[in-house]
Design an enzyme around this catalytic site. Sequence first.
Site, short mmCIF file in Angstrom:
data_model
loop_
_atom_site.label_atom_id
_atom_site.label_comp_id
_atom_site.label_asym_id
_atom_site.label_seq_id
_atom_site.Cartn_x
_atom_site.Cartn_y
_atom_site.Cartn_z
N TYR A 8 0.72 3.45 18.89
CA TYR A 8 0.01 4.52 18.22
C TYR A 8 -1.18 3.98 17.45
O TYR A 8 -1.30 2.80 17.20
CB TYR A 8 0.95 5.29 17.29
CG TYR A 8 1.27 4.58 16.00
CD1 TYR A 8 0.52 4.82 14.85
CD2 TYR A 8 2.31 3.66 15.92
CE1 TYR A 8 0.80 4.17 13.67
CE2 TYR A 8 2.61 3.01 14.75
CZ TYR A 8 1.84 3.26 13.61
OH TYR A 8 2.12 2.62 12.45
N HIS A 42 0.78 -1.23 0.00
CA HIS A 42 0.00 0.00 0.00
C HIS A 42 0.82 1.29 0.00
O HIS A 42 0.41 2.29 0.55
CB HIS A 42 -1.02 -0.01 1.15
CG HIS A 42 -0.40 0.11 2.51
ND1 HIS A 42 -0.26 1.30 3.16
CD2 HIS A 42 0.07 -0.83 3.35
CE1 HIS A 42 0.29 1.11 4.34
NE2 HIS A 42 0.49 -0.18 4.47
#
Length: 180
Positions: free
Chosen positions: A127, A11
Site C-alpha cells: 500500500y 510519530h
Amino acid sequence: FFVKAGGCGEHTWGDAPVGAHLWEIMLRFGLDFEQLDEKGVITTPVKIIPPHPEKLKWKLSEECLEDIDSAAKEALKAIDNLDLKVLAFSRFGKGHIKTCKVSPDAFLPMTFQLAYYRDQGKFDLTYESSMTRFYLQGRTETVRVCTPESCEWVRSMEDDLPRNTKIELFRKACERHQKS
C-alpha cells in the site's frame, strides 16, 4: 546547493507528512543558507543555546526490565535480518515520467510492483499512504497498489507481448492507481 538532513522520531502524534513539513520549514526558514563554507556546510551561528540535557533516572520493575530486554533481543533479530542498499537514480525524473502521459505518483508504485515481482516471484499486498489530514479528523488513508490492473501489467512485462500492449497495460494500471 544540496543539504542533507535526517531525523528519527516516534510519530503517534502525527503522520509523516506533518514531520516532513516541519523539516521543510526548519530547513527553509530556520537556517540562513547564505552562510556556507567552501564545502557547502552551513556555518550559520547558533542563535539560541539549547538547555544542557539531564540524565533521567528511572525506577522500573523487574518485569518491565525483562520486557525491555526481550523487546531489544527481538529488535536485534529483525535488524540482523535486514539488508539495505541505497541506489541514487538520476537517469530521469518526473519531467520524463510526465512525457509518458502518466502521473509520477502512479509511475513509482507500479515500478515497485514490478521490482518486487521480479525479486520475489510473486505479488504481495502493498500500500501507499495517502494524506487526509486536511479533512476533519483526517490522518492517513491507504491506497492499495496491488490491483488486478497492476498485476496484469507486471505479468505483461515478463511475457513476449508487443511493446504497445505493455504500454497500454501500464497506463491502465497507473490510471487505476490514481483512482484508488
